[in-house]
Design an enzyme around this catalytic site. Sequence first.
Site, PDB file in Angstrom:
ATOM      1  N   HIS A  36       0.823  -1.217   0.000  1.00 43.57           N
ATOM      2  CA  HIS A  36       0.000   0.000   0.000  1.00 43.57           C
ATOM      3  C   HIS A  36       0.851   1.259   0.000  1.00 43.57           C
ATOM      4  O   HIS A  36       0.448   2.276   0.575  1.00 43.57           O
ATOM      5  CB  HIS A  36      -0.981   0.010   1.190  1.00 43.57           C
ATOM      6  CG  HIS A  36      -2.221  -0.793   0.916  1.00 43.57           C
ATOM      7  ND1 HIS A  36      -3.256  -0.319   0.147  1.00 43.57           N
ATOM      8  CD2 HIS A  36      -2.572  -2.047   1.277  1.00 43.57           C
ATOM      9  CE1 HIS A  36      -4.203  -1.246   0.068  1.00 43.57           C
ATOM     10  NE2 HIS A  36      -3.802  -2.319   0.735  1.00 43.57           N
ATOM     11  N   SER A  69     -13.146 -17.993 -21.432  1.00 44.04           N
ATOM     12  CA  SER A  69     -12.215 -18.331 -20.359  1.00 44.04           C
ATOM     13  C   SER A  69     -12.579 -19.720 -19.856  1.00 44.04           C
ATOM     14  O   SER A  69     -13.775 -20.020 -19.701  1.00 44.04           O
ATOM     15  CB  SER A  69     -12.338 -17.327 -19.219  1.00 44.04           C
ATOM     16  OG  SER A  69     -11.769 -17.886 -18.056  1.00 44.04           O
ATOM     17  N   SER A 125      -7.563 -13.408  -5.254  1.00 47.70           N
ATOM     18  CA  SER A 125      -6.755 -13.927  -4.153  1.00 47.70           C
ATOM     19  C   SER A 125      -5.639 -12.979  -3.764  1.00 47.70           C
ATOM     20  O   SER A 125      -4.820 -13.293  -2.919  1.00 47.70           O
ATOM     21  CB  SER A 125      -6.155 -15.271  -4.561  1.00 47.70           C
ATOM     22  OG  SER A 125      -5.296 -15.050  -5.665  1.00 47.70           O
ATOM     23  N   SER A 128      -2.969 -10.741  -7.956  1.00 46.57           N
ATOM     24  CA  SER A 128      -3.038  -9.824  -9.076  1.00 46.57           C
ATOM     25  C   SER A 128      -3.469 -10.425 -10.406  1.00 46.57           C
ATOM     26  O   SER A 128      -2.854 -10.199 -11.454  1.00 46.57           O
ATOM     27  CB  SER A 128      -1.678  -9.144  -9.238  1.00 46.57           C
ATOM     28  OG  SER A 128      -1.930  -7.812  -9.444  1.00 46.57           O
ATOM     29  N   ASP A 175       1.756  -3.842  -9.504  1.00 42.79           N
ATOM     30  CA  ASP A 175       1.363  -5.149 -10.037  1.00 42.79           C
ATOM     31  C   ASP A 175       1.685  -5.254 -11.526  1.00 42.79           C
ATOM     32  O   ASP A 175       2.290  -6.233 -11.989  1.00 42.79           O
ATOM     33  CB  ASP A 175      -0.130  -5.394  -9.833  1.00 42.79           C
ATOM     34  CG  ASP A 175      -0.516  -5.353  -8.369  1.00 42.79           C
ATOM     35  OD1 ASP A 175       0.397  -5.365  -7.526  1.00 42.79           O
ATOM     36  OD2 ASP A 175      -1.718  -5.301  -8.078  1.00 42.79           O
TER      37      ASP A 175
END
Length: 388
Positions: A36, A69, A125, A128, A175
């Site tokens: 963060h 997907s 989760s 990323s 990320d």
Amino acid sequence: MLNDISSTIDLFQQLYSESARAIYFAPGRVNLIGEHIDYNGGKVLPAAISLGIYALISPRQDRKLVLNSLNVPGTVEFNLENEIVYDKKNLWANYPLGVAAALRQANLPLEGANILFQSNLPHGSGLSSSAAIEVLTWFMLQSEFGSSVDEREKIALQCQKVENEFIGVHCGIMDQFAIAMGKKDSAILLDTSTLEHEYIPLELNNYCLVILNTNKKRTLADSKYNERREQCEIALSLLSKKTGIQNLCEATVSQIEKYISEPVIRKRALHASTENQRVLDTCAALRSHDFIAFGNLLNESHRSLKENYEVSGHELDSIVDAAVKSPGCLGARMIGAGFGGCGLSLVEKQYLDDFSRNVKKLYAESTEYKAGLYPCTISDGVHKSTLV
Ligand code: GLA
């Protein structure tokens, strides 16, 4: 590596009645430390992991993107002649569609294509998956339809913009940067205010990093994330009026205590300042192979994320607590945005089995979820794979 993907190649053929032309892979990421603070100009230490997302692609003669997907049922079909806007009903497909919109905005070539994604990265989760699908889509579409692929740093920045503007999550650069720039067996020390970076070899000797999945989805994460970001902006504006600093992570603890009286804003600033220092201390510990120090820094980071930044939660605290109480563990903390998702622990290899057994047992005793443990392999960033 592609053995597990051979059935996906067959499925692509069945779905689209033609063979895939190419396969691409983008990893997920862990962040060793520096949580963060990538939107506060701080230093972070992420790495790309071997879990990630594959995409198979073939070009189409028309102007349609046809997306499937293996992880979510249903086809999303989009005509590229139309304006591309965020649409809740497109669910996960908003990520590749956001990338398509950004490619078009950047005047980069964009053609119709059939695409099949397959992820072994648990969604939501905290590893990323959203940045992975963004970077994967950008890299793949540019490789297939562009004359050359942009520099990887530029891809990371473009994909961060997709997340900020198209998806509406005001994430930092960490990320996308780790997924585009990752290097096998190295973490990336990234200065998020300048994008200067250095690869730090991860020579863990008798230790290993273990991902701790709470299996609790990161609900609340997006709204609380944007709220934390606003609180940090308030902290910086209070401090810069008094001290002239432009970067919250450069504020000292005494400056924060002197100039910020509002308790919540003060705690947020204290986290940013101390976490930034922990990143530097972790690099020093890694360079001198001081794993005890590294473990303690992980524990301190978790405490700060829990008490000062308040982005942990019962499941994350329980799994981290279970880890530090288990054999061979030197330290553990939550990673990513928080409110569910994953933690990371540093464990002595010889205790791995006992460690895993004990974490699973303790976690099951204190929550309604089952813990998932994955020893973490650090891998390369986004790339094209071979089809055979
Ligand atoms: C999410 C964001 C990152 C970073 C982390 C917290 O993963 O996408 O930019 O802010 O949370 O460190």
